[in-house]
Design a protein around this motif. Structure first.
Motif, PDB file in Angstrom:
ATOM      1  N   ALA A  39      27.819  42.964  38.695  1.00 30.67           N
ATOM      2  CA  ALA A  39      27.927  43.502  37.334  1.00 30.67           C
ATOM      3  C   ALA A  39      26.587  44.131  36.988  1.00 30.67           C
ATOM      4  O   ALA A  39      25.538  43.512  37.168  1.00 30.67           O
ATOM      5  N   LEU A  62      31.324  46.699  35.552  1.00 27.29           N
ATOM      6  CA  LEU A  62      31.766  45.472  36.208  1.00 27.29           C
ATOM      7  C   LEU A  62      32.474  45.804  37.523  1.00 27.29           C
ATOM      8  O   LEU A  62      32.912  46.936  37.746  1.00 27.29           O
ATOM      9  N   MET A 142      28.760  39.289  40.509  1.00 27.23           N
ATOM     10  CA  MET A 142      30.030  39.430  39.822  1.00 27.23           C
ATOM     11  C   MET A 142      30.875  38.175  40.014  1.00 27.23           C
ATOM     12  O   MET A 142      30.988  37.644  41.119  1.00 27.23           O
TER      13      MET A 142
END
Length: 868
Positions: A39, A62, A142
């Motif tokens: 991200a 993202l 992430m």
């Protein structure tokens, strides 16, 4: 700000996904992680500032693949190119803020101007420093969470005693952007936890599936996506008890770390909670006063939801009485406390509360206030002993003046109370006739206002008498049935029941006695101070129904006792089992066989009828302290009965106005709105409809005993499904909340350990005796018949005079709220029933059918057996 806070959290051991901070001139280096997805978040220097916050103005990417991270970083930096627009907006917000603050400061002292100017220049310098600083972005590992959301450690509306968690499925950006259906958890530590909202079982249809797959196509490569999708269809978006414990504990720890209310983004992956971001809540207006509301004791007089007219009248009543008290003690200084007197009581979610922070400021004026305040808390039943003041400490000379007057009124209070009694009886008779004769609605309203000013003008002496009763009863220190007036309505009601049993409800004798009872005590009923309450005076059928119910219960008790002579329990001879319990309290065998109702007995007669005659026990020696406690408690009950009658007269006026205008809807208006409707003809139909729906919504929300607010704020009137959750494990040691189970010790083992520990609850013992029996839990009195209370231990939030027939049939009492001077305590002592009050959260801990033992001496409730 984001990166700085994340760094602090990571250093303190909080579960933060690995991340790095990258400036525009640095090369991307992902060696800190072996993950394939990241991200890339904005980290603009002023994005989450305290004076202005425009979160979401800059790009965040993202699900970025490792090979695409550098490209995403450049895109985020490129979004900063519009920062001039952002800075203009930020500076505009800053100027507005400074302008508002300057306007407030101009009302203050002029000498503060120079200091404020220096402060403003310092802020400008800090702003220039921030704007010239190097901008960065955050690259973070992430997550592919099953659930994510936002936790506010304080409700951003200004509810300082509430934590709010908004939960959605999948990635948090969908929750923030309202693209996901969410659940909201409302948590009031030590009070209540409830869930708002519900997902449909078929929440994820084909169209929704397609949207999800399109929006999260990268997640298709993740092996857990199929399981996550399956969970979506099942509608399993909930937080487990363990997750809730962990989340709220993390929130409390983060708030303590930063010493500020925090806005926290979180995600749950594989059952573990991660903190993605934490920043200060910037929407709280700290210039507003902090208000603390507490419903101790006031819930007896104003139970349940109150309509606007009752709320408005109660505020006027308390404000007027305390203003009169202020004039008596403060003299010219009363003007400095005028605003405080306007905030003695408040409304929250449709219920009445003491604005207890104001009460503490007034108690602080008294001599030995540090000693008096704890006594006052104990006698009133205030469970949270935290004390807060909103005004400066009174001067030494003011304290001396008040100390002198306090001592004077302490000794003359009983004479003043007798004078008030005579004054009220004279005025009450006169106003009753005026109300009966008047038919014009405007004249009736003017009479309403006149009565309010006249009857309550001298009422402030009752507050002094209350303080005398609190102190003298505390110093005497024994659970003695001081109050003699309490039982007069009880005896009168029992006498009326006897007449009904002898002659029938259609007889002239019963009608005569009923009229006499209603004339004296027709307003004494549950919720008697709520103007909208229907009393025996407004609806005589309510009294007839109660009498019939009592007679049926009595007859059922006689039929079930075949081993006793029937004539002993007949309606015409002797007295019933219920009356036998009362006879023990009065010590007068024929007190229930009289054909008339005693409404004004002499002091000697009252003393005789209330004394518990026990030959084996020596009569207590009536010392000065005893006599003072007895007299002040007695006068307290007399004034409360007069107050009930006063409210009954006010109710009669409002009912008359309603009959000639808009009916019962008149109670959905405040006093000011009622006056405006009558004298200017304004239409309030829309406002009335709104208030009706608002009250319905508030009925569904859990009751809170104490609330901390920032300014004037209330809970949202929720429309979705409300589900109150058990928060048993939240009540334990907070240090253990949210921690992982010890190695080798699973859920089953811990549960078994908990079950082996006896359950004992501590409260305040207010009436002597020990009794073991079955619990009857009562949330709404109307849902329980008197017969069901026979032989049981009643369990409720609180009680009032309308509970007498139930307590008379029961063998004990437990309440969540209450004090030594509560009606529940007084009645329990008079009827010689053991009672324990003020046990926190006992309504959630016990249920009907549980077997418990209560000790009214020590204030202990022990669970013997819980119903399966």
């Amino acid at each position: 700000m984001k990166a700085k806070n994340l760094g602090i959290l990571a250093a303190e051991g909080f579960p933060v996904p690995k991340f790095i901070v990258l400036s525009e001139k640095e090369d991307v280096n992902l060696s800190f992680s072996e993950k394939d997805f990241f991200a890339v978040r904005s980290n603009f220097s002023a994005e989450d500032g305290g004076e202005h916050s425009f979160a979401g103005q800059f790009l965040t990417r993202l699900n970025v693949k490792r090979e695409k991270v550098e490209e995403a970083v450049q895109e985020v930096f490129a979004s900063y190119a519009g920062s001039l627009d952002y800075k203009e907006k930020a500076n505009r917000g800053k100027e507005e803020y400074c302008s508002q603050k300057q306007g407030k400061e101009e009302q203050g002292k002029k000498e503060q101007g120079k200091a404020e100017q220096e402060k403003a220049e310092q802020k400008k310098a800090e702003q220039r420093k921030v704007e010239s600083s190097v901008e960065t972005v955050i690259i973070q590992e992430m997550l592919f969470p099953e659930k994510s959301g936002v936790l506010f450690t304080k409700n951003p509306k200004g509810l300082l005693s509430e934590m709010v968690a908004v939960l959605g499925q999948g990635l948090g950006d969908k929750v923030v952007e309202d693209q996901e259906n969410v659940l909201t958890y409302h948590y009031f530590p030590g009070e209540s936890l409830y869930q708002e909202g519900k997902l449909r079982d078929n929440y994820m249809g084909d169209e929704k599936d397609a949207d999800l797959e399109k929006a999260s196509r990268i997640r298709l490569e993740n092996e857990n996506f199929a399981d996550s999708k399956k969970d979506h269809r099942a509608g399993t978006l909930v937080l487990t008890e363990k997750e809730l414990k962990t989340l709220f504990t993390l929130g409390e720890r983060i708030e303590q770390l930063f010493q500020k209310p925090m806005d926290i983004e979180f995600a749950i992956e594989g059952g573990k909670i991660y903190i993605l971001q934490a920043r200060e809540i910037t929407t709280l207006d700290t210039h507003l006063p902090i208000r603390i509301l507490d419903n101790s004791n006031i819930s007896e007089s104003f139970p349940g939801i109150c309509l606007p007219l009752s709320v408005s009248f109660a505020k006027e009543m308390y404000s007027g009485i305390f203003t009169s008290l202020g004039r008596r003690f403060l003299g010219k200084k009363v003007s400095s406390y005028k605003e405080l007197f306007q905030r003695m009581v408040g409304e929250f979610s449709g219920r009445m509360y003491y604005e207890i922070s104001s009460w503490y400021d007034i108690l602080r004026l008294l001599p030995f206030s540090k000693k008096i305040i704890p006594v006052w808390q104990g006698m009133l039943g205030v469970s949270n002993e935290e004390i807060s003041f909103s005004k400066k400490k009174p001067s030494f000379f003011l304290k001396c003046r008040i100390a002198f007057l306090f001592c004077y009124y302490f000794f003359v209070s009983q004479r003043k109370m007798k004078e008030l009694d005579r004054f009220f009886q004279e005025r009450y008779a006169s106003y009753t006739k005026q109300v009966e004769d008047e038919e014009d609605v405007k004249a009736l309203f003017s009479l309403f206002l006149k009565m309010k000013e006249d009857l309550l003008r001298e009422w402030d002496i009752t507050l002094m008498n209350d303080m005398v009763s609190f102190i003298s009863t505390h110093l005497y220190g024994k659970k003695t049935a001081f109050s003699l007036e309490t039982m007069k309505p009880v005896r009168a009601l029992s006498a009326l029941k006897t007449v009904a049993g002898k002659y029938g409800l259609d007889s002239e004798e019963y009608r005569r006695e009923k009229k006499s009872y209603i004339s004296a005590y027709g307003d004494r009923i549950e919720g008697e101070l709520k103007l909208e309450t229907r009393t025996f005076r407004t609806n005589e059928e309510l009294l007839d129904r109660w009498i019939l119910d009592a007679l049926e219960t009595e007859k059922a008790g006689q039929d079930s006792r075949g081993d006793f002579p029937k004539e002993k329990y007949s309606l015409r001879k002797g007295y019933s089992e219920a009356e036998h319990s009362m006879q023990k309290a009065y010590g007068k065998k024929d007190s229930f066989e009289k054909d008339s109702i005693e409404t004004d007995c002499s002091e000697k007669d009252c003393e005789e009828t209330s004394r518990m005659e026990k030959p084996s026990e020596a009569k207590p020696r009536k010392s000065f302290l005893y006599r003072l406690a007895e007299s002040s408690c007695n006068n307290r009950e007399i004034s409360r009965l007069h107050r009930t009658r006063c409210f009954g007269l006010m109710r009669s006026i409002v009912d008359k106005i309603g009959e000639k205008t808009i009916g019962f809807d008149v109670y959905y208006l405040s006093l000011e709105e009622l006056e405006e409707m009558l004298f200017s003809g304004k239409d309030f139909s829309l406002k009335i409809a709104r208030e009706k729906e608002l009250r319905k919504a508030y009925e569904r929300l859990p009751v809170l005993s104490r609330v901390k607010l920032l300014g004037k704020v209330d809970r949202d009137p929720l429309e979705g499904e409300i589900r109150v959750l058990s928060y048993e494990s939240f009540k334990g040691n907070k240090e253990g909340i949210g921690r992982e189970p010890e190695e080798g010790k699973g859920e089953t083992e811990r549960k078994e350990d908990g079950e082996s520990t006896p359950r004992v609850f501590f409260g305040r013992g207010v009436s002597k005796g020990i009794f073991r029996g079955e619990v009857l839990k009562i949330k709404r009195l109307q849902e329980i018949r008197v017969a069901e209370a026979k032989g049981k231990i009643l369990l409720s939030y609180s009680t009032d005079p309308g509970w007498f027939p139930y307590l008379n049939m029961a063998e004990g009492l437990i309440t969540e709220r209450g004090s030594l001077l509560s009606h529940s305590a007084i009645l329990a002592r008079e009827l010689e029933k053991p009672a324990v009050v003020n046990i926190p959260n006992i309504m959630e801990e016990l249920h009907s059918g549980d077997i418990v033992e209560i000790d009214g001496d020590l204030g202990i409730c022990s669970v013997v057996k819980q119903k399966e």
